[in-house]
Scaffold this motif. Structure first.
Motif, PDB file in Angstrom:
ATOM      1  N   VAL A 147      82.088  11.804 119.606  1.00  0.00           N
ATOM      2  CA  VAL A 147      82.478  10.609 118.850  1.00  0.00           C
ATOM      3  C   VAL A 147      81.305   9.639 118.726  1.00  0.00           C
ATOM      4  O   VAL A 147      81.065   9.043 117.670  1.00  0.00           O
ATOM      5  N   SER A 148      80.536   9.492 119.808  1.00  0.00           N
ATOM      6  CA  SER A 148      79.396   8.582 119.773  1.00  0.00           C
ATOM      7  C   SER A 148      78.307   9.091 118.835  1.00  0.00           C
ATOM      8  O   SER A 148      77.686   8.314 118.099  1.00  0.00           O
ATOM      9  N   PHE A 149      78.065  10.388 118.852  1.00  0.00           N
ATOM     10  CA  PHE A 149      77.036  10.956 117.973  1.00  0.00           C
ATOM     11  C   PHE A 149      77.425  10.769 116.505  1.00  0.00           C
ATOM     12  O   PHE A 149      76.573  10.467 115.655  1.00  0.00           O
ATOM     13  N   ALA A 150      78.699  10.943 116.186  1.00  0.00           N
ATOM     14  CA  ALA A 150      79.156  10.788 114.808  1.00  0.00           C
ATOM     15  C   ALA A 150      79.265   9.327 114.399  1.00  0.00           C
ATOM     16  O   ALA A 150      79.319   9.022 113.197  1.00  0.00           O
ATOM     17  N   GLY A 151      79.319   8.405 115.375  1.00  0.00           N
ATOM     18  CA  GLY A 151      79.426   6.989 115.053  1.00  0.00           C
ATOM     19  C   GLY A 151      80.772   6.590 114.482  1.00  0.00           C
ATOM     20  O   GLY A 151      80.847   5.714 113.611  1.00  0.00           O
ATOM     21  N   VAL A 152      81.847   7.207 114.987  1.00  0.00           N
ATOM     22  CA  VAL A 152      83.197   6.906 114.475  1.00  0.00           C
ATOM     23  C   VAL A 152      84.093   6.413 115.615  1.00  0.00           C
ATOM     24  O   VAL A 152      85.287   6.710 115.644  1.00  0.00           O
ATOM     25  N   SER A 164      85.418   8.140 105.125  1.00  0.00           N
ATOM     26  CA  SER A 164      84.534   8.326 103.978  1.00  0.00           C
ATOM     27  C   SER A 164      83.868   9.691 104.075  1.00  0.00           C
ATOM     28  O   SER A 164      83.931  10.365 105.106  1.00  0.00           O
ATOM     29  N   SER A 165      83.230  10.106 102.989  1.00  0.00           N
ATOM     30  CA  SER A 165      82.574  11.419 102.989  1.00  0.00           C
ATOM     31  C   SER A 165      81.453  11.470 104.022  1.00  0.00           C
ATOM     32  O   SER A 165      81.238  12.486 104.687  1.00  0.00           O
ATOM     33  N   GLY A 166      80.717  10.355 104.182  1.00  0.00           N
ATOM     34  CA  GLY A 166      79.642  10.333 105.172  1.00  0.00           C
ATOM     35  C   GLY A 166      80.165  10.409 106.594  1.00  0.00           C
ATOM     36  O   GLY A 166      79.591  11.101 107.442  1.00  0.00           O
ATOM     37  N   MET A 167      81.261   9.708 106.888  1.00  0.00           N
ATOM     38  CA  MET A 167      81.852   9.756 108.230  1.00  0.00           C
ATOM     39  C   MET A 167      82.350  11.163 108.548  1.00  0.00           C
ATOM     40  O   MET A 167      82.144  11.678 109.658  1.00  0.00           O
ATOM     41  N   ALA A 168      83.008  11.797 107.579  1.00  0.00           N
ATOM     42  CA  ALA A 168      83.502  13.160 107.796  1.00  0.00           C
ATOM     43  C   ALA A 168      82.353  14.139 108.007  1.00  0.00           C
ATOM     44  O   ALA A 168      82.433  15.038 108.854  1.00  0.00           O
ATOM     45  N   ALA A 169      81.254  13.980 107.263  1.00  0.00           N
ATOM     46  CA  ALA A 169      80.103  14.871 107.421  1.00  0.00           C
ATOM     47  C   ALA A 169      79.476  14.703 108.805  1.00  0.00           C
ATOM     48  O   ALA A 169      79.087  15.684 109.446  1.00  0.00           O
ATOM     49  N   ARG A 170      79.374  13.464 109.287  1.00  0.00           N
ATOM     50  CA  ARG A 170      78.807  13.240 110.615  1.00  0.00           C
ATOM     51  C   ARG A 170      79.690  13.852 111.699  1.00  0.00           C
ATOM     52  O   ARG A 170      79.185  14.440 112.663  1.00  0.00           O
ATOM     53  N   LEU A 171      81.011  13.739 111.541  1.00  0.00           N
ATOM     54  CA  LEU A 171      81.913  14.310 112.543  1.00  0.00           C
ATOM     55  C   LEU A 171      81.857  15.834 112.520  1.00  0.00           C
ATOM     56  O   LEU A 171      81.894  16.477 113.579  1.00  0.00           O
ATOM     57  N   ARG A 172      81.738  16.427 111.335  1.00  0.00           N
ATOM     58  CA  ARG A 172      81.610  17.885 111.246  1.00  0.00           C
ATOM     59  C   ARG A 172      80.368  18.369 111.983  1.00  0.00           C
ATOM     60  O   ARG A 172      80.403  19.362 112.714  1.00  0.00           O
ATOM     61  N   ASP A 187      74.435  24.299 105.930  1.00  0.00           N
ATOM     62  CA  ASP A 187      74.396  24.407 104.472  1.00  0.00           C
ATOM     63  C   ASP A 187      74.504  23.018 103.866  1.00  0.00           C
ATOM     64  O   ASP A 187      75.610  22.505 103.651  1.00  0.00           O
ATOM     65  N   GLU A 188      73.377  22.385 103.598  1.00  0.00           N
ATOM     66  CA  GLU A 188      73.307  21.082 102.929  1.00  0.00           C
ATOM     67  C   GLU A 188      74.029  19.975 103.682  1.00  0.00           C
ATOM     68  O   GLU A 188      74.301  18.919 103.125  1.00  0.00           O
ATOM     69  N   ALA A 189      74.395  20.196 104.943  1.00  0.00           N
ATOM     70  CA  ALA A 189      75.155  19.182 105.668  1.00  0.00           C
ATOM     71  C   ALA A 189      74.290  17.990 106.056  1.00  0.00           C
ATOM     72  O   ALA A 189      74.813  16.902 106.275  1.00  0.00           O
ATOM     73  N   LEU A 190      72.981  18.181 106.163  1.00  0.00           N
ATOM     74  CA  LEU A 190      72.111  17.076 106.571  1.00  0.00           C
ATOM     75  C   LEU A 190      71.766  16.150 105.409  1.00  0.00           C
ATOM     76  O   LEU A 190      71.146  15.118 105.616  1.00  0.00           O
ATOM     77  N   ALA A 191      72.162  16.531 104.206  1.00  0.00           N
ATOM     78  CA  ALA A 191      71.869  15.670 103.061  1.00  0.00           C
ATOM     79  C   ALA A 191      72.825  14.488 102.971  1.00  0.00           C
ATOM     80  O   ALA A 191      72.561  13.526 102.270  1.00  0.00           O
ATOM     81  N   THR A 192      73.966  14.576 103.679  1.00  0.00           N
ATOM     82  CA  THR A 192      74.931  13.479 103.656  1.00  0.00           C
ATOM     83  C   THR A 192      74.754  12.656 104.912  1.00  0.00           C
ATOM     84  O   THR A 192      74.970  13.116 106.009  1.00  0.00           O
ATOM     85  N   GLY A 193      74.352  11.438 104.763  1.00  0.00           N
ATOM     86  CA  GLY A 193      74.138  10.589 105.924  1.00  0.00           C
ATOM     87  C   GLY A 193      72.910   9.717 105.729  1.00  0.00           C
ATOM     88  O   GLY A 193      72.034  10.027 104.924  1.00  0.00           O
ATOM     89  N   ASP A 194      72.854   8.656 106.500  1.00  0.00           N
ATOM     90  CA  ASP A 194      71.732   7.746 106.370  1.00  0.00           C
ATOM     91  C   ASP A 194      70.524   8.287 107.134  1.00  0.00           C
ATOM     92  O   ASP A 194      70.574   9.343 107.761  1.00  0.00           O
ATOM     93  N   ALA A 195      69.434   7.540 107.077  1.00  0.00           N
ATOM     94  CA  ALA A 195      68.194   7.993 107.704  1.00  0.00           C
ATOM     95  C   ALA A 195      68.342   8.084 109.219  1.00  0.00           C
ATOM     96  O   ALA A 195      67.776   8.987 109.849  1.00  0.00           O
TER      97      ALA A 195
END
Length: 334
Positions: A147-152, A164-172, A187-195
């Motif tokens: 949970v801490s790594f995903a920031g949720v 949001s799509s970014g929150m779901a991608a971080r949790l995945r 597969d392209e999962a690192l493209a969704t998310g901030d720096a």
């Protein structure tokens, strides 16, 4: 004396072909215009899809060997077979021809990875962790880290449909990397998310590599592949074009893409117009007379009888002044 390779293979792809069928893909003409309209023919033929079957050869004779501790990027244009190859390596698609050997269990992390929208984030963590082979006790022990790594932290009790799509991608990503997999496929999962999240993702991928795992990364970002991978595979139209160091493969891919990309034709510049001379208000008549005088007169051009031009007609002859003793009809008193 022959040099032996002491590296241990983690995955072997031997002459892999992936062919899948698309139903209802019979060609009936163009979408619009001559020689016919496909939509109109569909309506005339009847309801339902057109009963055609088309085979798509997505991956063609791909062979390579991946070793423990490697991070391998897969680059190529859209439709080149990158995601299809990754799903075949993960065991989600059976290869039509060839063999795939894996030393361990691969875990595929993609942007379309399934999370149950009606369940809370916590329930999805429990289900996803157990799908990776963790026991419920191990998942609970790792819950805070995930949970801490995903920031949720503030949203873990909400249903996934509120994310949001970014929150779901971080949790995945956090769920997929909770247990260090033998082979991690991204597969392209690192493209969704901030720096910030992308930096943490790179650190997590480095930890997996240090634990003797193998990482496959599909990305359209050359900078991401250069930063996170030491080796790259270049696919084009389903075929393996190049396999080598990440920087060399990315350079060759960029060079080929720049050659084949259509160049925009430069717009033709209009011919410069002669600047219009502004004539002062007081000198308008003399200037016009001067410009008319400088223009050459047409050589012996007969005047048109129907539409005589004022410039071409001679000025009317002046009437002779009347004599002193003579009174004109106009001046005569009435």
């Amino acid at each position: 004396m022959a040099v032996t390779d002491e590296r241990v293979p983690s995955l072997i792809s031997s002459h892999v072909d992936v062919i899948y069928r698309v139903y209802g893909a019979k060609k009936m003409g163009t979408v619009s215009g001559a020689p016919g309209n496909a939509s109109l023919k569909r309506l005339l033929k009847g309801r339902g899809s057109i009963g055609g079957v088309r085979e798509v050869h997505a991956v063609k004779d791909v062979s390579f060997v991946a070793y423990h501790g490697e991070s391998i990027g897969i680059v190529g244009r859209n439709g080149s077979g990158k995601s299809t190859l990754l799903r075949a390596l993960a065991g989600l698609i059976p290869p039509t021809n060839g063999e795939i050997y894996t030393a361990g269990t691969p875990a595929l992390l993609g942007v379309n990875a399934v999370l149950m929208r009606e369940l809370s984030g916590e329930r999805n963590v429990m289900i996803g962790g157990q799908a990776l082979g963790l026991t419920p006790k191990q998942v609970r022990e790792k819950m805070d880290d995930i949970v801490s790594f995903a920031g949720v932290e503030d949203y873990i009790d909400l249903p996934m449909k509120a994310y949001s799509s970014g929150m779901a991608a971080r949790l995945r990503f956090a769920i997929s990397t909770a247990a260090v997999p033998d082979i991690l496929m991204i597969d392209e999962a690192l493209a969704t998310g901030d720096a910030e999240f992308q930096a943490r993702s790179r650190e997590r991928v480095a930890e997996i590599r240090e634990a003797a795992g193998t990482v496959f990364l599909v990305s359209h970002s050359d900078s991401t592949v250069r930063a996170m991978c030491d080796r790259a595979l270049w696919l084009d139209k389903g075929r393996l074009v190049m396999d080598g160091p990440a920087n060399e493969v990315c350079d060759a891919y960029q060079a080929a893409r720049s050659k084949t990309s259509p160049k925009k034709a430069g717009a033709k510049k209009p011919a410069p117009k002669a600047p219009a001379t502004k004539t002062p208000a007081g000198a308008s008549a003399p200037a016009a007379e001067k410009s008319a005088a400088t223009k050459p007169a047409p050589a012996d051009k007969p005047a048109s009888a129907e539409n005589p031009s004022p410039a071409e007609n001679p000025a009317p002859a002046e009437k002779p002044a009347p004599d002193a003793g003579t009174t004109s009809a106009e001046d005569a008193p009435r």
